[in-house]
Design a protein around this motif. Structure first.
Motif, PDB file in Angstrom:
ATOM      1  N   GLY A  74     114.280 -25.799  17.981  1.00  0.00           N
ATOM      2  CA  GLY A  74     115.860 -26.163  17.288  1.00  0.00           C
ATOM      3  C   GLY A  74     116.514 -24.882  17.226  1.00  0.00           C
ATOM      4  N   ASN A  75     117.329 -24.921  16.369  1.00  0.00           N
ATOM      5  CA  ASN A  75     118.565 -23.773  16.597  1.00  0.00           C
ATOM      6  C   ASN A  75     117.903 -22.553  16.053  1.00  0.00           C
ATOM      7  OD1 ASN A  75     120.414 -25.445  17.591  1.00  0.00           O
ATOM      8  ND2 ASN A  75     121.490 -25.933  15.547  1.00  0.00           N
ATOM      9  N   MET A  76     117.249 -22.670  14.926  1.00  0.00           N
ATOM     10  CA  MET A  76     116.407 -21.487  14.112  1.00  0.00           C
ATOM     11  C   MET A  76     115.441 -21.123  15.108  1.00  0.00           C
ATOM     12  SD  MET A  76     116.779 -19.404  11.735  1.00  0.00           S
ATOM     13  CE  MET A  76     117.813 -20.124  10.709  1.00  0.00           C
ATOM     14  N   ALA A  77     114.483 -21.776  15.714  1.00  0.00           N
ATOM     15  CA  ALA A  77     113.494 -21.406  16.394  1.00  0.00           C
ATOM     16  C   ALA A  77     114.034 -20.736  17.698  1.00  0.00           C
ATOM     17  CB  ALA A  77     112.531 -22.518  16.894  1.00  0.00           C
ATOM     18  N   GLY A  78     115.000 -21.221  18.323  1.00  0.00           N
ATOM     19  CA  GLY A  78     115.327 -20.827  19.393  1.00  0.00           C
ATOM     20  C   GLY A  78     116.202 -19.340  19.107  1.00  0.00           C
ATOM     21  N   ALA A  79     116.837 -19.096  18.245  1.00  0.00           N
ATOM     22  CA  ALA A  79     117.433 -18.080  17.830  1.00  0.00           C
ATOM     23  C   ALA A  79     116.265 -16.852  17.676  1.00  0.00           C
ATOM     24  CB  ALA A  79     118.221 -18.178  16.644  1.00  0.00           C
ATOM     25  N   ILE A  80     115.184 -17.052  17.010  1.00  0.00           N
ATOM     26  CA  ILE A  80     114.301 -16.114  16.654  1.00  0.00           C
ATOM     27  C   ILE A  80     113.705 -15.805  18.187  1.00  0.00           C
ATOM     28  CG2 ILE A  80     111.987 -15.861  15.429  1.00  0.00           C
ATOM     29  CD1 ILE A  80     113.019 -17.849  13.293  1.00  0.00           C
ATOM     30  N   ILE A  81     113.310 -16.837  18.749  1.00  0.00           N
ATOM     31  CA  ILE A  81     112.569 -16.637  20.219  1.00  0.00           C
ATOM     32  C   ILE A  81     113.615 -15.787  21.190  1.00  0.00           C
ATOM     33  CG2 ILE A  81     111.697 -17.571  22.111  1.00  0.00           C
ATOM     34  CD1 ILE A  81     110.871 -19.995  20.226  1.00  0.00           C
ATOM     35  N   ARG A  82     114.825 -16.120  20.971  1.00  0.00           N
ATOM     36  CA  ARG A  82     115.766 -15.258  21.856  1.00  0.00           C
ATOM     37  C   ARG A  82     115.823 -13.905  21.429  1.00  0.00           C
ATOM     38  NH1 ARG A  82     118.610 -20.056  20.858  1.00  0.00           N
ATOM     39  NH2 ARG A  82     118.779 -21.392  22.774  1.00  0.00           N
TER      40      ARG A  82
ATOM     41  N   ALA B  49      99.129 -16.722  15.632  1.00  0.00           N
ATOM     42  CA  ALA B  49     100.114 -17.097  14.453  1.00  0.00           C
ATOM     43  C   ALA B  49     101.090 -18.299  14.897  1.00  0.00           C
ATOM     44  CB  ALA B  49     101.028 -16.059  14.226  1.00  0.00           C
ATOM     45  N   VAL B  50     101.344 -19.078  13.916  1.00  0.00           N
ATOM     46  CA  VAL B  50     102.325 -20.355  14.283  1.00  0.00           C
ATOM     47  C   VAL B  50     103.183 -20.596  13.316  1.00  0.00           C
ATOM     48  CG1 VAL B  50     101.926 -22.941  14.271  1.00  0.00           C
ATOM     49  CG2 VAL B  50      99.969 -21.467  15.110  1.00  0.00           C
ATOM     50  N   VAL B  51     104.574 -20.365  13.756  1.00  0.00           N
ATOM     51  CA  VAL B  51     105.520 -20.697  12.924  1.00  0.00           C
ATOM     52  C   VAL B  51     105.853 -22.191  13.099  1.00  0.00           C
ATOM     53  CG1 VAL B  51     108.151 -20.053  12.582  1.00  0.00           C
ATOM     54  CG2 VAL B  51     106.578 -18.481  13.631  1.00  0.00           C
ATOM     55  N   LEU B  52     106.021 -22.872  11.693  1.00  0.00           N
ATOM     56  CA  LEU B  52     106.441 -23.914  11.545  1.00  0.00           C
ATOM     57  C   LEU B  52     108.016 -23.983  11.304  1.00  0.00           C
ATOM     58  CD1 LEU B  52     103.810 -25.301   8.965  1.00  0.00           C
ATOM     59  CD2 LEU B  52     103.564 -25.453  11.494  1.00  0.00           C
ATOM     60  N   ALA B  53     108.665 -24.488  12.393  1.00  0.00           N
ATOM     61  CA  ALA B  53     110.019 -24.382  12.598  1.00  0.00           C
ATOM     62  C   ALA B  53     110.746 -25.974  12.583  1.00  0.00           C
ATOM     63  CB  ALA B  53     110.614 -23.421  13.604  1.00  0.00           C
ATOM     64  N   VAL B  54     110.367 -26.596  11.525  1.00  0.00           N
ATOM     65  CA  VAL B  54     110.982 -27.978  11.744  1.00  0.00           C
ATOM     66  C   VAL B  54     111.561 -28.029  10.519  1.00  0.00           C
ATOM     67  CG1 VAL B  54     108.986 -28.748  13.181  1.00  0.00           C
ATOM     68  CG2 VAL B  54     108.761 -28.808  10.588  1.00  0.00           C
ATOM     69  N   LYS B  55     112.210 -29.384  10.324  1.00  0.00           N
ATOM     70  CA  LYS B  55     112.965 -29.761   8.954  1.00  0.00           C
ATOM     71  C   LYS B  55     111.939 -29.812   7.883  1.00  0.00           C
ATOM     72  CE  LYS B  55     117.089 -29.431  10.993  1.00  0.00           C
ATOM     73  NZ  LYS B  55     118.186 -28.543  10.411  1.00  0.00           N
ATOM     74  N   PRO B  56     112.493 -29.618   6.588  1.00  0.00           N
ATOM     75  CA  PRO B  56     111.562 -30.131   5.448  1.00  0.00           C
ATOM     76  C   PRO B  56     111.100 -31.616   5.366  1.00  0.00           C
ATOM     77  CG  PRO B  56     113.283 -28.947   4.668  1.00  0.00           C
ATOM     78  CD  PRO B  56     113.601 -28.866   6.196  1.00  0.00           C
ATOM     79  N   GLN B  57     112.003 -32.339   5.976  1.00  0.00           N
ATOM     80  CA  GLN B  57     111.770 -33.700   5.615  1.00  0.00           C
ATOM     81  C   GLN B  57     110.590 -34.150   6.825  1.00  0.00           C
ATOM     82  OE1 GLN B  57     114.556 -32.423   6.136  1.00  0.00           O
ATOM     83  NE2 GLN B  57     115.932 -33.509   7.761  1.00  0.00           N
ATOM     84  N   VAL B  58     110.239 -33.577   7.906  1.00  0.00           N
ATOM     85  CA  VAL B  58     109.265 -33.949   8.787  1.00  0.00           C
ATOM     86  C   VAL B  58     108.127 -32.911   8.668  1.00  0.00           C
ATOM     87  CG1 VAL B  58     110.972 -34.963  10.168  1.00  0.00           C
ATOM     88  CG2 VAL B  58     110.241 -32.722  10.672  1.00  0.00           C
ATOM     89  N   LEU B  59     108.093 -31.777   7.794  1.00  0.00           N
ATOM     90  CA  LEU B  59     107.022 -30.930   7.749  1.00  0.00           C
ATOM     91  C   LEU B  59     105.758 -31.611   7.124  1.00  0.00           C
ATOM     92  CD1 LEU B  59     106.164 -27.808   7.938  1.00  0.00           C
ATOM     93  CD2 LEU B  59     106.972 -27.682   5.510  1.00  0.00           C
ATOM     94  N   ARG B  60     105.686 -32.303   6.473  1.00  0.00           N
ATOM     95  CA  ARG B  60     104.452 -32.837   6.008  1.00  0.00           C
ATOM     96  C   ARG B  60     103.845 -33.603   7.096  1.00  0.00           C
ATOM     97  NH1 ARG B  60     101.351 -35.123   1.545  1.00  0.00           N
ATOM     98  NH2 ARG B  60      99.461 -35.355   2.402  1.00  0.00           N
ATOM     99  N   GLY B  61     104.575 -34.497   8.038  1.00  0.00           N
ATOM    100  CA  GLY B  61     104.137 -35.019   9.227  1.00  0.00           C
ATOM    101  C   GLY B  61     103.363 -34.095   9.955  1.00  0.00           C
TER     102      GLY B  61
ATOM    103  N   VAL C 178     120.133 -14.469  12.490  1.00  0.00           N
ATOM    104  CA  VAL C 178     119.250 -14.237  13.444  1.00  0.00           C
ATOM    105  C   VAL C 178     119.596 -14.233  14.715  1.00  0.00           C
ATOM    106  CG1 VAL C 178     117.326 -14.301  11.615  1.00  0.00           C
ATOM    107  CG2 VAL C 178     117.854 -16.335  13.254  1.00  0.00           C
ATOM    108  N   ALA C 179     120.597 -15.236  14.845  1.00  0.00           N
ATOM    109  CA  ALA C 179     121.206 -15.583  16.241  1.00  0.00           C
ATOM    110  C   ALA C 179     121.763 -14.490  16.997  1.00  0.00           C
ATOM    111  CB  ALA C 179     122.262 -16.670  16.211  1.00  0.00           C
ATOM    112  N   VAL C 180     122.550 -13.415  16.137  1.00  0.00           N
ATOM    113  CA  VAL C 180     122.989 -12.518  16.666  1.00  0.00           C
ATOM    114  C   VAL C 180     122.238 -11.107  16.380  1.00  0.00           C
ATOM    115  CG1 VAL C 180     125.379 -13.108  16.716  1.00  0.00           C
ATOM    116  CG2 VAL C 180     124.635 -12.304  14.651  1.00  0.00           C
ATOM    117  N   ARG C 181     120.752 -11.528  15.997  1.00  0.00           N
ATOM    118  CA  ARG C 181     119.883 -10.452  15.626  1.00  0.00           C
ATOM    119  C   ARG C 181     120.575  -9.441  14.449  1.00  0.00           C
ATOM    120  NH1 ARG C 181     119.590 -10.327  21.124  1.00  0.00           N
ATOM    121  NH2 ARG C 181     120.669  -8.401  21.601  1.00  0.00           N
ATOM    122  N   CYS C 182     121.106 -10.152  13.601  1.00  0.00           N
ATOM    123  CA  CYS C 182     121.818  -9.636  12.105  1.00  0.00           C
ATOM    124  C   CYS C 182     121.491 -10.392  11.216  1.00  0.00           C
ATOM    125  CB  CYS C 182     123.274  -9.498  12.380  1.00  0.00           C
ATOM    126  SG  CYS C 182     123.971  -8.259  11.226  1.00  0.00           S
TER     127      CYS C 182
END
Length: 282
Positions: A16-24, A71-83, A130-134
Motif C-alpha cells: 500500500g501507500n506506506m510500504a510503497g513509499a518506503i520501498i521507493r 527481515a519482514v515488514v508487516l505493512a498492513v492495517k491494524p484491523q487485518v494484522l492479526r489475520g 517518508v514518501a518524500v524521504r523526509c
C-alpha cells in the motif's frame, strides 16, 4: 527454500501507500537494490504496479516472504494484522526472520502473544512524509531483538528520513505529534492558502507560498539554535502585522485545539490497542 540459497534482505507484506513509499525511498537512495526486496499483497493490481514501477520481486504468498527474507515488514492495517500474523506464524517460527510491524495501536506484547516472545520483533511508527524521504519514525524492539537488529530498522527508516529509538510507552504521543500531525499541517497549509485566495491570490500560488513558509519554519526549529518562542519573537515586531495575527490565533485557541487533538489521537490509539489486546487473548 533450497539449502544454502541466499535470502533477500527485506520482505514486505503489504504494498500500500506506506510500504510503497518506503520501498521507493530505500531503492532511490541505494539502501537496498530492487532484487533484494520481496513483496506480497492481497491486491494483485497494487503488487503488479509496484513491481512494474520499482522492479522489486513479487511473492506468491505471505509465507513465501517470511521463508525467503531475513527481515519482514508487516505493512498492513491494524484491523487485518492479526489475520496476517496467523497466516505466517508457523513459518516465522521455522525461518526466524526479524519481524517489523508498522501497524498503529499494536504493542510489542500483543505481537509477542500472537507469535512468541522468542521472536525478534521491532515496532516502527513512520509517518507519511517518508514518501518524500523526509519522514520521521519511532523505533522500539522487544527483548529478543538484538541491538544490531534494532539498528537495522533504524537504518531502513533513516534512508527515507529520520528515526529515533524511544521507549514504547512514548509511541502514543509520538503517533500524535509525528504520525497524525502531517494531516493537521496539511489542513493548516490549506487554510492559509484559502485565506490568501480570499484576498485575491491564485490558489496554486498561495499553496506554494504557504508550503514553503512551513518548510522553512520547520527547518529553523530543527536546527535547534533557538526555541520556537524565540523565533516567534524574532518575527513579531512591536505593533506589527505578525503580532496582530498571533493575537487572533491565541484568542481563538489554536494551542488549546492542538492539545485536544493530541489527546484525542492518543485516546483513539488506546482504543485500537485495547481491541488488539482483546483479539490476542481470544
Amino acid at each position: 527454500m533450497g539449502q544454502g540459497m541466499p535470502r533477500e534482505t527485506w520482505g514486505f507484506i503489504g504494498a500500500g501507500n506506506m510500504a510503497g513509499a518506503i520501498i521507493r525511498g530505500i531503492v532511490a537512495v541505494g539502501h537496498a537494490a530492487p532484487a533484494e526486496i520481496l513483496v506480497h499483497d492481497v491486491s494483485q493490481s497494487a503488487l503488479d504496479a509496484l513491481v512494474a514501477e520499482v522492479g522489486v520481486q513479487a511473492a506468491a504468498s505471505n509465507t513465501e516472504v517470511v521463508e525467503r527474507c531475513s527481515a519482514v515488514v508487516l505493512a498492513v492495517k491494524p484491523q487485518v494484522l492479526r489475520g496476517v500474523v496467523d497466516q505466517i506464524r508457523d513459518q516465522v517460527l521455522v525461518s526466524s526472520p526479524l519481524v517489523v510491524s508498522i501497524a498503529a495501536g499494536t504493542p510489542l506484547e500483543v505481537l509477542e502473544s500472537w507469535l512468541s516472545p522468542d521472536v525478534a520483533i521491532v515496532r516502527a511508527m513512520p509517518n507519511l512524509n517518508v514518501a518524500v524521504r523526509c519522514g520521521m519514525a519511532a523505533i522500539a524492539g522487544n527483548k529478543a531483538a538484538s541491538a544490531a537488529q534494532v539498528a537495522q530498522v533504524v537504518g531502513l527508516f533513516e534512508a527515507v528520513g529520520e528515526a529515533v529509538v524511544i521507549p514504547e510507552t512514548m509511541f502514543r504521543p509520538f503517533t500524535a505529534i509525528a504520525g497524525s500531525s502531517p494531516a493537521w499541517t496539511f489542513l493548516y497549509i490549506d487554510a492559509l492558502a484559502r485565506a490568501a485566495v480570499a484576498q485575491g491570490m491564485p490558489k496554486a500560488q498561495a499553496l506554494a507560498v504557504a508550503a514553503q513558509a512551513v518548510r522553512g519554519s520547520a527547518a529553523l526549529v530543527a536546527e535547534g539554535k533557538a526555541h520556537p518562542w524565540e523565533l516567534i519573537d524574532q518575527v513579531c515586531s512591536p505593533g506589527g502585522t505578525t503580532i496582530a495575527g498571533l493575537g487572533v490565533l491565541e484568542e481563538r485557541g489554536m494551542a488549546a485545539a492542538l492539545r485536544d487533538a493530541v489527546a484525542a489521537t492518543i485516546t483513539r490509539d488506546q482504543q485500537i490497542s485495547a481491541a488488539q489486546t482483546t483479539a490476542g487473548q481470544r
